[in-house]
Structures are given as structure tokens and as C-alpha cells.
Design an enzyme around this catalytic site. Structure first.
Site, short mmCIF file in Angstrom:
data_model
loop_
_atom_site.label_atom_id
_atom_site.label_comp_id
_atom_site.label_asym_id
_atom_site.label_seq_id
_atom_site.Cartn_x
_atom_site.Cartn_y
_atom_site.Cartn_z
N GLU A 428 0.84 -1.20 0.00
CA GLU A 428 0.00 0.00 0.00
C GLU A 428 0.88 1.25 0.00
O GLU A 428 1.71 1.44 0.88
CB GLU A 428 -0.87 -0.02 1.27
CG GLU A 428 -1.63 1.24 1.53
CD GLU A 428 -2.30 1.23 2.92
OE1 GLU A 428 -2.18 0.21 3.64
OE2 GLU A 428 -2.92 2.23 3.26
N ASP A 505 -0.96 -1.18 5.86
CA ASP A 505 -0.81 -0.64 7.20
C ASP A 505 -1.78 -1.33 8.15
O ASP A 505 -2.85 -1.79 7.74
CB ASP A 505 -1.12 0.86 7.21
CG ASP A 505 -0.02 1.65 6.53
OD1 ASP A 505 1.10 1.11 6.42
OD2 ASP A 505 -0.29 2.78 6.08
N ASP A 507 -4.11 -0.48 10.01
CA ASP A 507 -5.21 0.41 10.44
C ASP A 507 -6.45 0.14 9.59
O ASP A 507 -6.46 -0.78 8.78
CB ASP A 507 -4.78 1.88 10.33
CG ASP A 507 -4.37 2.26 8.92
OD1 ASP A 507 -4.64 1.46 7.98
OD2 ASP A 507 -3.78 3.34 8.74
N ASP A 509 -7.86 1.77 7.11
CA ASP A 509 -7.68 1.88 5.66
C ASP A 509 -6.96 0.67 5.10
O ASP A 509 -7.32 0.14 4.05
CB ASP A 509 -6.85 3.14 5.33
CG ASP A 509 -7.72 4.38 5.30
OD1 ASP A 509 -8.97 4.20 5.30
OD2 ASP A 509 -7.18 5.49 5.31
#
Ligand code: 1YM
Length: 641
Positions: A428, A505, A507, A509
Site C-alpha cells: 500500500e 498498514d 489500520d 484503511d
């Protein structure tokens, strides 16, 4: 109470017959739920509709009574009440004999739907009480039953008369048996919808529905003089029609064919087929005959008008029906149904009749309505254009790129050609991609950075999926094609990497991007997952470095909690990673890339069907089902905080 008339050899077999219905209601009405109960109503209503088809009935009343019983009344000839060969009233035979219809077969019945009166005895057997009133020959004739057993005494084998009348017709009042249906309740909305459908299919028949159930009091009259044309208008409500409804009618070899259609500005095709008022959900010969001829007619007009040139290929069937809403209703003297649920018309002559009537009538219509013809051909052209564009993108995508094994665009490929040792990391963001590129083992590890969020393939149309840059790069990099509706071009043996690692990541997103990627793999390259090639990298959330000793990576909050319990906070420093981009090349190598020290999870699908449903619910465009799912399962979710 059963009288002596009912105690003869015949009635014993009768009772055995009805006993069979009570033992296995599902065999006759499909089940004992609300749907089964609704079926009772349909069986009785169908007999009234048959009487309409025979040309004698114009008005039917269907009433749901407050106590759960039902009344159905028509103004037809009235069920025959004269003495039948068995020595009792024909009505008695009809209500106590399974398959009584066949014995009363006559030509007027041949175009009727339903089960030719067969249903009456089934409903009788499943009702704790049933009353029949037949108005005929100047009198109201009366009969009654309990659980299918006659309780009204006959006189000379004939029904008693309740009074005089000028009218004719049949009134049936029945109370479904709680022993059979338990607490099930009829579905009034479904009954209404079915009655409305019946009204559309039988213009000239007025159906009054009344609901007296508590809190549901309503009365609606269904009377559709425009028949299936009005039905098309209802189906197309809220859409943008391309032209006025086209209506065709004709008959061939004793089969009546009626069709109505209208194109709207969508890409959907919706064709409803009926045979003798029965909805053929599995399609069948009538639909095939209509479709085949429709395509031929459109193609020949398109050539005649010069819209298709000599060098052009014909429109496909799908092209010519793109945006079409159609109803095809035929009346067949002796239909044959097949398929899983006996809702597929199998009669070969229906294909011929539908084909012939469609051809003749369509040409008559289009010869007079050139504007409509051009609009309809316009829909086919639009569809053909999109189809060709899709075929082209597809071909481009699947043709081997010239320098397929070089670093292509964003892809930083690995040096080895030995697929069993190679890995590709889908990373990402460009910055994390840059770090990963520096940190990797360039011999065996390829890095593909992807920007932001890839397309949600559950929601996007095929041509968008194929045009998406990220998806294109992935398909090309993996080297094994992909599979979808047009056929399976996926070949896992050509896969260039043993491991495909999604690296996002830790998180919300990141989780979203992982889900989007997994959806794409699951839909278009499911074998990647089922054969265990897909992994999720698990970057650490924290690094703790004690004053003395080695530093340590912690992958979740629970691990941090455990670490805190063991070490006083004065004795270590804590570093929190907000994203992959915050790690330097060495850290990235150690935590996520180095096969000796990294932490990753293999993606598995426990139950393909369930996964399929979940993908659709969570990633598809039906917001309500997603909201409902999330609401139902919110407490099970692991929240990302
Ligand atoms: C509320 C339900 O059943 N109406 C009805 C049924 C029949 C007739 C008329 C009828 C048919 C014929 C002659 C015929 C039935 N007849 C038969 C059987 N309404 C409702 N209305 N006369 C009257 O087909 O010749 C079964 S049902 F068996 F006699 F054909």
C-alpha cells in the site's frame, strides 16, 4: 357426521386418498408454512380463473376473514351439482377425490391453468371445515366437510338446497387446519401480489381482495383491462422507457401467444414467461421461440436499413435484448412442464408457435412503426459496442506483454524465474513501496506498490474492472490470466510467484484495502486462495527497546499489555508504527520481508459458499443488506481502535 351415502367402497378409497394429503401435505402444497397456506388460496382461486378462461366468469372475490378462514366466490356457472355416475352429486366427487379434474375433462378446460379442480379436494383435506355453496339452476346448493369428510346429508345423492337464486356461481369458505399448519399465518401481501398478477394476465377478470384480519383491514380491486401491457408498465416504473409498450398477439396450431415488451435505458434483460397463467420461472420452449425469432427479426431489419453493413457480424441475442422488459404469455391445450420445480415449459410445439407468432406480428408492427424499430435497434447497437470494447480490453489484458518479466512500470520484479521460490508483495502506497524495494531480497522478492484503494470489483461493471490500472498490473504480473463469466482463462500453473503477500498498514484503511484485494482474488482468481498462495503480511504495531538487552517487535495491543506486565515502563522505550512508511529498510526487512524472522498469515476460505455470500454482502452495492449484517454482527467484530 358422515351418513350412509359416504360408506361405500368408493368413499373408502376417497378417504384413503385424502388421508394421504394430510399425511404428506408438502407433496401437494409444497409445505405447511405461510407459503403452504397461501397455496390453499391459490388452488381455489385458480378454479375460478379456469372458469373465467372457459368464458363464464368475470368477477372473483377473495376474502381473508378475521378468524383465519378464507372465502372465495365467483360468478361462473357454479360447480356441477347433478348426480354423477357414482350416484352422488358431482360436487361431492370433486371435493373428495384426488385428481377429480380428469374425470370432468372437457374442451373448455383445455386452455385452463391450475390443476383442473384437483386442488379443491386437497384444500378440503387440509381444512378443519369447509362449506360449499353453488348457485345454479335457480337454487343455492349447499355442502360441507370436516377435514375432508362430508358432514352434510345428501337426499337421493343430491345436495340440499338452501334457497332460491337467480344468480350463478360458486362460493367456498374454508378454515385451514391448525393440526397441519400450526401457528402459520397467510402472507397477505404475497396473496395480493399474486392476485394482481392474475388480473394482468386475465384482462376482463375483476378480482376483489378484502382483508378483515385485525389491524390489516383493506380492500383492493384488481382489474387490468390493458392486461400484460399494463404489467410491463408496472415492471418498468421508475425507469426511463425508450419507446411505448409493443404488444403482439396471435395463435398457431391451437396455441395462443401473447407478448408485450418495452426497452428501458438499462443493460438488464427481464423476460417473464407464463403458460396457462402459470409463471414459468425456469423459462422453457416458449421463451426460446420468442428470443430466437426476436434476434432474427432485429438482425434482418438492421441489415435492410443498412445499420449492419455486409462486413459486420450479426447482433448477438444478448445484444438484441439489452434493456428489454418482456412478458410472454401462452395458452397451451396440453402443456408439459419439466425442470427442478416443474416450472420450465418443455412442449416443443410452444417454441414453434411462439417463434411463428413473434415473427409475423413483430414484422407487421415494425413495418408500421419505423421509429420504434430504430430505437430498439439502437439498444442492440449500444450493447454490441460495449461488448466489443470488453472483448478488446480482455484480449489486450490476456495477451502476453512483450517484456513481461522485466520491471514493468511500478512493478519491481525479482531476478529469479523459479516460481516456487518467488514472492510478490503488494504494498500500500508509494513510500512504503520505496522502502520495501530497498529492503527486499531482489533475487526472489518482487514489489508491486498500489496507489490508494483499488476498485471494488463487487460493485464495478466488467469493463471498469478490466480497465483498472492496478488490476491490470496485477493480472499481468501474476501471469496466469483470470476467470469470469465468459469462460475460464485462469491457469494456475502459469503463476509466477509461490506467495502473493498483501502488505498494508495495520489500520482501518489498510484493512479496507486488504478486503478489496481479497475480493478481487476471490472473484477472479479463486484458486490463488484455495491453493494457499495468498498471504497477509503482519507488520508490527510497536517496537520495545529495553535499557539492557535486545529490542522486540510487538504485533498487537495484547502483546504490548503482556510486555507491560513484565517490564516496568521506566526500563524500556516504546515506538509505535503508524504505517509501513515509518519503518526503515532494515526494520521492514526484519519484520515483514525476511523469511526467517517475518510474521504473516495465510488466507484460507473455510466455506466457499459462505465466503461468496459474505463477499456479496460486504462488498456489493446492496447497502441495506450490508447495514443489516453489520448491525447483526457488530458485537462479534474486532474493532480497530
Ligand atoms: C371459488 C372457486 O371452483 N368455480 C368453478 C368450478 C368449476 C366450474 C365452475 C364448472 C366447470 C365446468 C362446468 C366444466 C369446476 N368444475 C369442475 C369439474 N370456484 C370454482 N366454476 N361447470 C362448472 O368444466 O365443465 C371442477 S371445478 F370437475 F366439474 F370440471
Amino acid at each position: 357426521m358422515a351418513n350412509k351415502d359416504t360408506y361405500n367402497a368408493d368413499s373408502i378409497t376417497v378417504l384413503e386418498g385424502l388421508e394421504a394429503v394430510r399425511k404428506r401435505p408438502g407433496m401437494y402444497i409444497g409445505g405447511v408454512s405461510a407459503q403452504g397456506l397461501n397455496h390453499l388460496v391459490y388452488e381455489i382461486v385458480d378454479n375460478a380463473v379456469d372458469e373465467h378462461l372457459a368464458g363464464y366468469c368475470t368477477h372473483v372475490e377473495v376474502t381473508l376473514e378475521v378468524d383465519g378462514s378464507v372465502t372465495v366466490k365467483d360468478n361462473g356457472r357454479g360447480i356441477p351439482v347433478d348426480r354423477h355416475q357414482k350416484g352422488v352429486s358431482a360436487e361431492r366427487v370433486i371435493f373428495t377425490t384426488l385428481h377429480a379434474g380428469g374425470k370432468f375433462d372437457n374442451s373448455s378446460y383445455k386452455t385452463s391453468g391450475g390443476l383442473h379442480g384437483v386442488g379443491s379436494s386437497v384444500v378440503n383435506a387440509l381444512s378443519v371445515s369447509m362449506e360449499v355453496e353453488v348457485s345454479k339452476n335457480g337454487y343455492v346448493h349447499y355442502d360441507s366437510y370436516e377435514r375432508g369428510v362430508p358432514v352434510t346429508e345428501l337426499k337421493n345423492g343430491l345436495l340440499p338446497k338452501k334457497g332460491k337464486t337467480e344468480e350463478t356461481g360458486t362460493r367456498i369458505h374454508f378454515m385451514p387446519d391448525k393440526e397441519i399448519f400450526g401457528k402459520s399465518k397467510m402472507n397477505a401481501a404475497a396473496i395480493q401480489s399474486r392476485l394482481h398478477e392474475t388480473a394482468y394476465l386475465n384482462p376482463g377478470l375483476e378480482i376483489v381482495f378484502t382483508n378483515h384480519r385485525e389491524g390489516e383491514e383493506t380492500q383492493v380491486t384488481y382489474y387490468e383491462t390493458e392486461g400484460i401491457q399494463a404489467y410491463i408498465k408496472e415492471l418498468n416504473q421508475g425507469k426511463t422507457p425508450v419507446h411505448d409498450v409493443v404488444y403482439l398477439k396471435g395463435s398457431s396450431e391451437g396455441i395462443e401467444v401473447e407478448a408485450a415488451f418495452q426497452f428501458v435505458d438499462t443493460f438488464e434483460e427481464k423476460i417473464l414467461g407464463y403458460c396457462n397463467n402459470i409463471y414459468t420461472s425456469e423459462g422453457g420452449t416458449h421463451i426460446t421461440g420468442f428470443k430466437t425469432r426476436f434476434t432474427q427479426v432485429i438482425n434482418s431489419y438492421a441489415r435492410e436499413l443498412g445499420i449492419l453493413k455486409e462486413k459486420d457480424a450479426n447482433f448477438t441475442g444478448v445484444d438484441t435484448r439489452c434493456g428489454m422488459t418482456a412478458i410472454l404469455a401462452i395458452k397451451h391445450p396440453d402443456p408439459m412442464f419439466e425442470g427442478q420445480t416443474k416450472t420450465k415449459l418443455g412442449s416443443a410445439d410452444a417454441a414453434k408457435a411462439a417463434n411463428q407468432v413473434t415473427g409475423e406480428q413483430l414484422e407487421l408492427y415494425f413495418d408500421k412503426n419505423l421509429e420504434t424499430l430504430k430505437l430498439v435497434i439502437g439498444c442492440a447497437e449500444k450493447s454490441a459496442k460495449i461488448r466489443k470494447a470488453e472483448e478488446k480490453t480482455r484480449a489486450n489484458l490476456l495477451s502476453k506483454p512483450k517484456f513481461s518479466f522485466e520491471s514493468n512500470g511500478k512493478l519491481a520484479n525479482c531476478e529469479s524465474r523459479d516460481a516456487s521460490k518467488c514472492e510478490i508483495f503488494i504494498v500500500e502506497g508509494d513510500s512504503a513501496g520505496g522502502s520495501a524495494r530497498n529492503a527486499r531480497d531482489r533475487k526472489y522478492q518482487a514489489i508491486l506498490p498500489i496507489r490508494g484503494k483499488i476498485l471494488n470489483v463487487e460493485k464495478a461493471s466488467m469493463d471498469k474492472v478490466l480497465a483498472n490500472a492496478e488490476i491490470k498490473t496485477m493480472v499481468q504480473a501474476f501471469g496466469c490470466g483470470f476467470s469470469e463469466g465468459y469462460g475460464n482463462d485462469f491457469d494456475i500453473s502459469k503463476l509466477r510467484y509461490d506467495k502473493i503477500v498483501i502488505m498494508t498498514d495495520a489500520d482501518v484503511d489498510g484493512a479496507h484495502i486488504s478486503t478489496l484485494l481479497l475480493t478481487f482474488f476471490y472473484r477472479f482468481m479463486p484458486e490463488l486462495i484455495s491453493e494457499g498462495h495468498v498471504y497477509l503480511a503482519m507488520p508490527p504495531l510497536y517496537k520495545v527497546v529495553p535499557k539492557r538487552g535486545e529490542g522486540e517487535y510487538l504485533y498487537d495491543d495484547a502483546a504490548l499489555e503482556r510486555y507491560r506486565k513484565k517490564h516496568s515502563s521506566n526500563n524500556f522505550t516504546l515506538q509505535r508504527y503508524k504505517g509501513l512508511g515509518e519503518m526503515d529498510a532494515d526494520q521492514l526487512w526484519e519484520t515483514t520481508l525476511n523469511p526467517e524472522t517475518r510474521c504473516m498469515k495465510r488466507v484460507e476460505i473455510e466455506d466457499g459458499r459462505m465466503a461468496d455470500m459474505m463477499t456479496e454482502i460486504l462488498m456489493g452495492s446492496n447497502v441495506d443488506s450490508r447495514r443489516e449484517f453489520i448491525h447483526d454482527h457488530a458485537s462479534e467484530a474486532e474493532l480497530d481502535v
